[in-house]
Design a protein around this motif. Structure first.
Motif, PDB file in Angstrom:
ATOM      1  N   ASP A  21       0.864  -1.180   0.000  1.00  0.00           N
ATOM      2  CA  ASP A  21       0.000   0.000   0.000  1.00  0.00           C
ATOM      3  C   ASP A  21       0.905   1.236   0.000  1.00  0.00           C
ATOM      4  OD1 ASP A  21      -1.811   2.013   0.331  1.00  0.00           O
ATOM      5  OD2 ASP A  21      -2.564   1.340   2.286  1.00  0.00           O
ATOM      6  N   PHE A  22       1.152   1.790  -1.191  1.00  0.00           N
ATOM      7  CA  PHE A  22       2.072   2.919  -1.299  1.00  0.00           C
ATOM      8  C   PHE A  22       1.497   4.206  -0.714  1.00  0.00           C
ATOM      9  CE2 PHE A  22       4.280   0.067  -4.084  1.00  0.00           C
ATOM     10  CZ  PHE A  22       5.607   0.466  -4.017  1.00  0.00           C
ATOM     11  N   SER A  23       0.248   4.200  -0.366  1.00  0.00           N
ATOM     12  CA  SER A  23      -0.354   5.384   0.260  1.00  0.00           C
ATOM     13  C   SER A  23      -0.201   5.354   1.776  1.00  0.00           C
ATOM     14  CB  SER A  23      -1.841   5.472  -0.101  1.00  0.00           C
ATOM     15  OG  SER A  23      -2.555   4.370   0.440  1.00  0.00           O
ATOM     16  N   ASN A  24       0.359   4.264   2.295  1.00  0.00           N
ATOM     17  CA  ASN A  24       0.480   4.120   3.750  1.00  0.00           C
ATOM     18  C   ASN A  24       1.823   3.464   4.090  1.00  0.00           C
ATOM     19  OD1 ASN A  24      -0.307   4.185   6.478  1.00  0.00           O
ATOM     20  ND2 ASN A  24      -1.182   2.127   6.338  1.00  0.00           N
ATOM     21  N   PRO A 130       8.497   5.019  -5.239  1.00  0.00           N
ATOM     22  CA  PRO A 130       7.170   5.658  -5.220  1.00  0.00           C
ATOM     23  C   PRO A 130       7.127   6.881  -6.141  1.00  0.00           C
ATOM     24  CG  PRO A 130       8.025   5.314  -2.986  1.00  0.00           C
ATOM     25  CD  PRO A 130       9.158   5.094  -3.931  1.00  0.00           C
ATOM     26  N   ALA A 132       4.519   9.290  -5.488  1.00  0.00           N
ATOM     27  CA  ALA A 132       3.773  10.314  -4.747  1.00  0.00           C
ATOM     28  C   ALA A 132       4.704  11.433  -4.276  1.00  0.00           C
ATOM     29  CB  ALA A 132       3.071   9.688  -3.553  1.00  0.00           C
ATOM     30  N   ALA A 135       7.479  11.188  -1.384  1.00  0.00           N
ATOM     31  CA  ALA A 135       7.903   9.796  -1.212  1.00  0.00           C
ATOM     32  C   ALA A 135       9.196   9.536  -1.990  1.00  0.00           C
ATOM     33  CB  ALA A 135       6.805   8.849  -1.682  1.00  0.00           C
ATOM     34  N   GLY A 168       7.710   7.163   2.867  1.00  0.00           N
ATOM     35  CA  GLY A 168       7.093   8.479   2.819  1.00  0.00           C
ATOM     36  C   GLY A 168       7.946   9.450   3.620  1.00  0.00           C
ATOM     37  N   SER A 172       6.200  13.982   9.761  1.00  0.00           N
ATOM     38  CA  SER A 172       5.000  14.517   9.128  1.00  0.00           C
ATOM     39  C   SER A 172       4.660  15.914   9.651  1.00  0.00           C
ATOM     40  CB  SER A 172       3.810  13.580   9.366  1.00  0.00           C
ATOM     41  OG  SER A 172       3.586  13.399  10.758  1.00  0.00           O
TER      42      SER A 172
END
Length: 355
Positions: A21-24, A130, A132, A135, A168, A172
């Motif tokens: 899951d590249f979004s997480n 990635p 995104a 990332a 990522g 954050s």
């Protein structure tokens, strides 16, 4: 034209890529399919290969497990808008790896082996990079002793490995730090300038205490007097006071020669931003926080790139730094570095390898 090393490649039978899951992405938890491996014995590097990422078989008497003869690097690769993979300052990482190797009585790794292993591995696993914003593919080259011998002496055999992780952002949000004046990360004459495992092991306990108290990282001070700021737990650190950048020098042997740090310094000089490579004392920092002359504080490192510092604890008191606009130095330099890394800005320094 330079001939490419013919590396034997054993590919995975079933890639784990569809499961990711590249979004997480949790930093350092997701490992790509393959790794590059080289062995050192009888005075030379041999058996270079790329193989599926997987467990290692170690003898209980392995020298590294007992005496900590281990070094590593951290670097990143990025995907640009055209799908090319861009690796940032790989040559600088290779040079620093060998500086660490010399300090830890380990063999020099030839540039050709480092670069070919790196580029061919990333090319093979290029779909793991990635796309995104923010990332990247984190790259971990490392070397460790492999003698099966219980005796305090440099090993005669070693293993060098590179593996990669899609990641990522490391932080954050802006970070909180605490000035550490009891525990010591490094002393002059020690291994502070080497990127060796033992340095990080020694920092774990005091860092954990700071995290329990609500801080992300420590600001380490010198081991003699605890009066001078050296670096932070995972990054070098810079302060802008009265319009002037201040960062600790790296000639004492106690501070890691950060590659992001070096990149920021080069850009600051080109932009004619006032800069001093000197130690900032704890009392200077406290005064600047009290009288409001501390314009910015931020960390520089491969994982974080630029980590903005929002809160600093000095002598038991918290100070909150006001939010800065995007024309502040730390935001400008972050934008410039990201522009170079993702191919949106010209690479005028020869920092990028395109794969």
């Amino acid at each position: 034209m330079k001939t490419q090393l013919a590396l034997p490649i054993t590919k995975v039978q079933n890639s784990r890529l569809p499961e990711i899951d590249f979004s997480n992405l949790v930093f350092g938890r997701t490992i790509s399919d393959h790794m590059f491996v080289a062995d050192y014995k009888d005075g030379e590097w041999s058996d270079l290969r790329i193989e599926p990422y997987g467990p290692l078989s170690l003898n209980p008497a392995n020298a590294t497990l007992h005496y900590g003869q281990s070094i590593f690097e951290g670097m990143k690769a990025y995907r640009n808008d055209d799908g090319k993979i861009l690796v940032f300052r790989a040559e600088a990482n290779w040079r620093r790896l060998n500086e660490s190797a010399e300090r830890m009585c380990m063999p020099e790794l030839p540039e050709e082996i480092f670069m070919e292993g790196l580029t061919q591995l990333i090319d093979l696993d290029r779909d793991w990079v990635p796309s995104a914003k923010g990332a990247s593919l984190y790259v971990r080259p490392y070397m460790f002793a492999t003698d099966d011998y219980i005796g305090v002496k440099p090993s005669e055999t070693y293993k060098f490995i590179i593996f990669t992780c899609p990641v990522g952002n490391y932080y954050s949000k802006p970070v909180s730090v605490k000035v550490e004046t009891k525990f010591t990360r490094a002393n002059e004459g020690g291994t502070g300038a080497a990127k060796t495992a033992g340095n990080y092991a020694a920092s774990l306990y005091p860092a954990l205490q700071a995290q329990k108290a609500g801080y992300d990282q420590l600001l380490w001070t010198d081991g003699k007097s605890h009066s001078k700021i050296e670096e932070s737990g995972t990054m070098n650190v810079m302060f802008k006071i009265n319009g002037k950048l201040i960062t600790a020098p790296t000639n004492t042997g106690t501070i890691l020669k950060g590659i992001t740090r070096d990149s920021v310094i080069q850009l600051a000089k080109e932009w004619n931003d006032p800069l001093e490579e000197r130690f900032l004392t704890v009392s200077e920092l406290e005064t600047a926080l009290i009288d409001g002359t501390l314009d910015e504080a931020f960390g520089t490192g491969t994982a974080a790139t630029i980590a903005h510092i929002q809160r600093i604890n000095v002598n038991g008191k918290d100070y909150i730094l006001p939010a800065k606009s995007e024309d502040a130095f730390s935001y400008r330099v972050l934008a410039e570095l990201d522009g170079i890394k993702y191919g949106h800005a010209a690479d005028q320094h020869g920092w990028i390898i395109s794969i």
